[in-house]
Design an enzyme around this catalytic site. Structure first.
Site, PDB file in Angstrom:
ATOM      1  N   SER A  47      -1.534   9.054  -2.597  1.00  0.00           N
ATOM      2  CA  SER A  47      -2.099  10.281  -2.010  1.00  0.00           C
ATOM      3  C   SER A  47      -2.069  11.416  -3.023  1.00  0.00           C
ATOM      4  O   SER A  47      -2.693  12.457  -2.802  1.00  0.00           O
ATOM      5  CB  SER A  47      -1.329  10.675  -0.748  1.00  0.00           C
ATOM      6  OG  SER A  47       0.063  10.716  -0.995  1.00  0.00           O
ATOM      7  N   ASP A  85       3.736   3.828  -5.280  1.00  0.00           N
ATOM      8  CA  ASP A  85       2.524   3.103  -4.870  1.00  0.00           C
ATOM      9  C   ASP A  85       1.868   2.370  -6.031  1.00  0.00           C
ATOM     10  O   ASP A  85       1.716   2.940  -7.126  1.00  0.00           O
ATOM     11  CB  ASP A  85       1.490   4.095  -4.314  1.00  0.00           C
ATOM     12  CG  ASP A  85       1.443   4.098  -2.801  1.00  0.00           C
ATOM     13  OD1 ASP A  85       1.946   3.148  -2.175  1.00  0.00           O
ATOM     14  OD2 ASP A  85       0.889   5.075  -2.243  1.00  0.00           O
ATOM     15  N   LYS A 115       4.948  -0.153  -3.351  1.00  0.00           N
ATOM     16  CA  LYS A 115       4.219  -0.329  -2.091  1.00  0.00           C
ATOM     17  C   LYS A 115       2.799  -0.768  -2.430  1.00  0.00           C
ATOM     18  O   LYS A 115       2.205  -0.251  -3.379  1.00  0.00           O
ATOM     19  CB  LYS A 115       4.191   0.974  -1.281  1.00  0.00           C
ATOM     20  CG  LYS A 115       3.362   0.878   0.004  1.00  0.00           C
ATOM     21  CD  LYS A 115       3.611   2.036   0.955  1.00  0.00           C
ATOM     22  CE  LYS A 115       2.873   3.299   0.631  1.00  0.00           C
ATOM     23  NZ  LYS A 115       1.391   3.179   0.635  1.00  0.00           N
ATOM     24  N   GLU A 117      -1.084  -2.128  -0.436  1.00  0.00           N
ATOM     25  CA  GLU A 117      -1.852  -2.175   0.810  1.00  0.00           C
ATOM     26  C   GLU A 117      -2.421  -3.575   1.022  1.00  0.00           C
ATOM     27  O   GLU A 117      -2.774  -4.254   0.057  1.00  0.00           O
ATOM     28  CB  GLU A 117      -2.996  -1.150   0.761  1.00  0.00           C
ATOM     29  CG  GLU A 117      -2.499   0.283   0.658  1.00  0.00           C
ATOM     30  CD  GLU A 117      -3.633   1.320   0.636  1.00  0.00           C
ATOM     31  OE1 GLU A 117      -4.812   0.955   0.805  1.00  0.00           O
ATOM     32  OE2 GLU A 117      -3.310   2.507   0.454  1.00  0.00           O
ATOM     33  N   GLU A 184      -0.085   2.841   9.232  1.00  0.00           N
ATOM     34  CA  GLU A 184      -0.808   4.120   9.193  1.00  0.00           C
ATOM     35  C   GLU A 184      -1.941   4.128  10.213  1.00  0.00           C
ATOM     36  O   GLU A 184      -2.778   3.218  10.252  1.00  0.00           O
ATOM     37  CB  GLU A 184      -1.371   4.352   7.782  1.00  0.00           C
ATOM     38  CG  GLU A 184      -2.130   5.676   7.671  1.00  0.00           C
ATOM     39  CD  GLU A 184      -2.392   6.138   6.249  1.00  0.00           C
ATOM     40  OE1 GLU A 184      -1.938   5.461   5.297  1.00  0.00           O
ATOM     41  OE2 GLU A 184      -3.042   7.195   6.090  1.00  0.00           O
TER      42      GLU A 184
HETATM   43  O1  KIV Z   1      -0.048   7.481  -0.553  1.00  0.00           O
HETATM   44  C1  KIV Z   1       0.607   7.856   0.425  1.00  0.00           C
HETATM   45  O2  KIV Z   1       1.065   8.994   0.518  1.00  0.00           O
HETATM   46  C2  KIV Z   1       0.838   6.905   1.503  1.00  0.00           C
HETATM   47  C3  KIV Z   1       1.370   7.449   2.786  1.00  0.00           C
HETATM   48  C4  KIV Z   1       0.298   8.161   3.503  1.00  0.00           C
HETATM   49  C5  KIV Z   1       2.021   6.395   3.587  1.00  0.00           C
HETATM   50  O3  KIV Z   1       0.570   5.759   1.349  1.00  0.00           O
END
Ligand code: KIV
Length: 266
Positions: A47, A85, A115, A117, A184
């Site tokens: 994000s 991420d 993390k 997806e 989400e």
């Molecule tokens: O990138 C991010 O901030 C996220 C959250 C919205 C869970 O993946």
């Protein structure tokens, strides 16, 4: 002695049924503030493509961006568990590449976990990462990296077929070895069902109150952009106003010649 929360600590909270607190941060200053508030997990989310870089989507973010911001967050925090991420196309096209990029987030960025997806299609990659000693967080429901395929930011898993698919994806990810699952923008009942069907914690964003914890983007919960207010965001401050008022006052005083005064001069 202070030490950083580990996967075990996060699972301990889950075992005690203590709600898990997670927030994004992307730099030293905000990480320091999160640390003062003693939240459990910082997500260095892609994000940052939206809130730091000003893009419409997370698609343009690359691994170097995440490494850079993870390093800064690590310097600002001492105890928060750090999840970084894997951005778009850093793991989807080539799983060997995904392994290397996950390694970079840990080795160069200092993250403790990554993390990614997706559901069953990424489960084999998750298994490889876990086998290689990389803790992995899953992310289902609205997956912003696929925004061009899903056609927008809307609630996912509303009909029975989509809900069953999400549940099957969650089970596959758990079997592959994720230790935490972000849900989400899914209906609260579906998030509850997924949470009840897994033996790992779930973290919700726009997923209602029945998950094992919650995550929000820090700029959203602090009210730093009055124009952005999806239903799931609760603003705990109105920093846009506070900051703009402060900047206005500074500008006025500089223009009037009242800053700096004697108290702020040597
Ligand atoms: O990138 C991010 O901030 C996220 C959250 C919205 C869970 O993946």
């Amino acid at each position: 002695m202070t030490r950083r929360n580990t996967v075990r600590d996060i699972h301990q909270l889950y075992a005690e049924q203590t709600p898990i607190t997670m927030v994004t941060a992307y730099d030293y200053t905000f990480a320091r503030l999160v640390e003062l508030a003693t939240l459990d997990i910082i997500l260095i989310g892609d994000s940052l493509g939206n809130v730091i870089q000003g893009h419409d989507t997370t698609v343009p973010v690359d691994v170097d961006d995440i490494v850079y911001h993870t390093r800064a967050v690590r310097r600002g925090s001492a105890t928060a568990h750090l999840v970084a991420d894997l951005p778009f196309m850093s793991y989807q096209a080539d799983h060997d590449e995904g392994m290397k990029n996950a390694g970079r987030l840990l080795k160069e960025g200092g993250a403790q976990a990554v993390k990614l997806e997706g559901g069953r299609s990424v489960a084999p990659l998750v298994s490889r990462m876990v086998e290689a000693g990389i803790p992995v967080v899953g992310h289902l429901g609205l997956t912003p990296q696929s925004v061009h395929a899903t056609g927008g930011y809307r609630v996912q898993g509303r009909d029975e077929e989509a809900a069953q698919k999400l549940l099957a994806d969650a089970r596959a990810l758990e079997e592959a070895g994720i230790y935490l699952l972000v849900l989400e923008m899914v209906p609260a009942d579906l998030a509850r069902k997924v949470t009840q069907n897994l033996s790992i914690p779930t973290i919700g964003i726009g997923a209602g109150p029945h998950t094992s914890g919650q995550v929000l983007v820090i700029q959203d919960l602090l009210g730093m952009n009055a124009d952005f207010k999806p239903r799931f965001v609760k603003r705990y401050a109105n920093l846009e106003k506070t900051i703009v008022d402060a900047l206005d006052s500074y500008g006025d005083e500089v223009r009037q010649g009242t800053f700096p005064d004697d108290d702020h001069s040597y």
